[in-house]
Design an enzyme around this catalytic site. Sequence first.
Site, mmCIF file in Angstrom:
data_model
loop_
_atom_site.group_PDB
_atom_site.id
_atom_site.type_symbol
_atom_site.label_atom_id
_atom_site.label_comp_id
_atom_site.label_asym_id
_atom_site.label_seq_id
_atom_site.Cartn_x
_atom_site.Cartn_y
_atom_site.Cartn_z
ATOM 1 N N PRO A 120 0.966 -1.422 -0.202
ATOM 2 C CA PRO A 120 -0.111 -0.589 0.126
ATOM 3 C C PRO A 120 0.742 0.953 -0.163
ATOM 4 C CG PRO A 120 -0.866 -1.211 1.638
ATOM 5 C CD PRO A 120 0.405 -2.147 1.373
ATOM 6 N N LYS B 108 2.325 7.431 4.240
ATOM 7 C CA LYS B 108 1.447 5.945 4.015
ATOM 8 C C LYS B 108 1.047 5.648 5.278
ATOM 9 C CE LYS B 108 5.090 5.030 0.213
ATOM 10 N NZ LYS B 108 6.332 3.903 0.586
ATOM 11 N N HIS C 30 -3.434 -15.010 8.332
ATOM 12 C CA HIS C 30 -2.664 -14.870 8.657
ATOM 13 C C HIS C 30 -3.122 -13.077 9.439
ATOM 14 C CE1 HIS C 30 0.711 -16.293 7.475
ATOM 15 N NE2 HIS C 30 -0.095 -16.582 5.900
ATOM 16 N N ARG D 98 3.247 -10.669 5.579
ATOM 17 C CA ARG D 98 4.909 -11.453 5.548
ATOM 18 C C ARG D 98 5.023 -10.281 6.768
ATOM 19 N NH1 ARG D 98 7.628 -9.207 0.234
ATOM 20 N NH2 ARG D 98 9.473 -8.395 1.483
ATOM 21 N N ARG E 216 19.940 17.840 -4.576
ATOM 22 C CA ARG E 216 19.913 16.361 -4.714
ATOM 23 C C ARG E 216 20.224 16.129 -5.947
ATOM 24 N NH1 ARG E 216 17.235 13.083 -0.553
ATOM 25 N NH2 ARG E 216 17.666 11.937 -1.850
ATOM 26 N N ARG F 207 15.769 -1.445 -6.556
ATOM 27 C CA ARG F 207 14.275 -1.234 -7.485
ATOM 28 C C ARG F 207 13.662 -1.828 -7.877
ATOM 29 N NH1 ARG F 207 10.544 0.056 -2.399
ATOM 30 N NH2 ARG F 207 9.552 -1.870 -3.781
#
Length: 314
Positions: free
Chosen positions: A2, A60, A124, A143, A185, A295
């Site tokens: 998510p 999040k 789970h 997980r 950056r 990633r």
Amino acid sequence: MPELPEVETVRRTIWPAIAGRTISEVIVEHPDVVGGGLDAARFAALLCGARFAASRRRGKYLVFELEREVVPVGADGNPCTQAGEGASAPGEPAALPMRLELLVHLRMTGKLACVEPGCADLPHTHLRVRLDNGTELRFADTRRFGRWLILDGRAEAPQGYRELGAEPLEEGFDVEAMRGALAGRYGKLKALLLDQRRIAGIGNIYADEILHRAGLHPERRADDLDSGEIERLWRSTRDVLREAIGKGGTTIRDYVDGRGRRGDFVYSLRVYGRTGELCVTCGRAAVERVVVAGRSTHFCPACQSLPEPAESRP
DNA sequence: TAAATCCTGTCA
DNA sequence: TGACAGGATTTA
């Protein structure tokens, strides 16, 4: 799993069932999910008797504001707060109105569901919160990376939460805010979008989709964009996240909202998970998959070209 | 800046 | 059987 749109969708689908309700019982099946150094018994004791007063989202994280009438007293006779952290002084009245914040982070596979008591568990299931009307808020997480944390005003929030950067959908997040997030950056754009300390809530799927829509290569240097490119990145960020919320998020495999529904933005993805397919935007090149910032990263080499290094230019 | 780590499940 | 998965933190 998510990211911002999924977390926001979960919040919106859970909240009507729990708003204003008081917690009557908390059952922690797996203590791993309780974070912040709180043991499961104190965690449960702090929540029992508390009422869901408000909800919001930060990055999040799901944030639930809770109110309770009294400080609960544990089996050891001490107020149930963070162990060792500024417990009530002797003689201090223990019965004061108390505000708590409950933080829930779903990480990769966490799921929240509001169900009737007899309803079968998802596999789970690690945590159950019973409400005064019998409804249960359940947390399942294959997980077991997800965490529930309680902030009671004394315990410091976890570093990752304290350091969260700008909320990309807030009104104040304008082009200048995006420029500020990029300033100084040297890293790659993909890494910057994933850095929760700069902009909060973007994960791997939306980072790829945002960069594709902005026509920017994921390995572009973050401080190397011109004004037009910064504006495109800003606009794409807001558009992609807003559209994804509108479609209830993205389900690749596991994600479902608080009512068990899958996210339809998966049908709007243009590069994520489309390795080898012809780019749906330009039709000129196949989507490539590379690894950036550790990633998997998907992009169209035609829409998102990387400027040639200066020394190799004619 | 990158890799290892926490976990379990799925897919090739 | 090994590689990989939507996240974040810790370590090198």
